[in-house]
Motif scaffolding. Structure first.
Motif: not given
Length: 112
Positions: A99-101, A105-106, A108-111
């Motif tokens: 869940e932390l990964h 990931r989510a 960094s994708e939003e950024e």
């Protein structure tokens, strides 16, 4: 009595640690434990009796002395309990890691 109830006492855990190093005379065990815990010889004898009665140790006469030996088979019950707890927590910690990964990931994708 459950193995962990027996091992819950620090004096009995220490006696088991000493016996894991090899067979020892009652007097030798008493000297070490009395020095470390400040308890009397009768108190050490009571702890040794609990270990004998619970199947953790056996005693054998050797002249005027009693030699104690660890009965390692009884440790299996404690080890099985520990193994079950480790398996439970490893599963939970692996799920947390996943869940932390996902969260990283989510984020960094939003950024992007």
């Amino acid at each position: 009595m459950h193995a962990l109830d027996v091992l819950g006492d620090p004096v009995r855990r220490r006696l088991v640690e000493l016996l894991a190093q090899g067979d020892k005379a009652a007097g030798e065990l008493t000297d070490v434990v009395r020095d470390e815990f400040g308890i009397s010889q009768p108190a050490v004898s009571n702890h040794l009796k609990v270990l004998r009665d619970a199947g953790f140790a056996r005693s054998m006469p050797a002249g005027s002395r009693r030699i104690y030996a660890l009965q390692a088979e009884r440790m299996t019950e404690a080890q099985q309990w520990v193994d079950a707890q480790v398996a439970f927590w490893l599963t939970r910690l692996d799920a947390l890691d996943t869940e932390l990964h996902r969260g990283r990931r989510a984020a960094s994708e939003e950024e992007s």
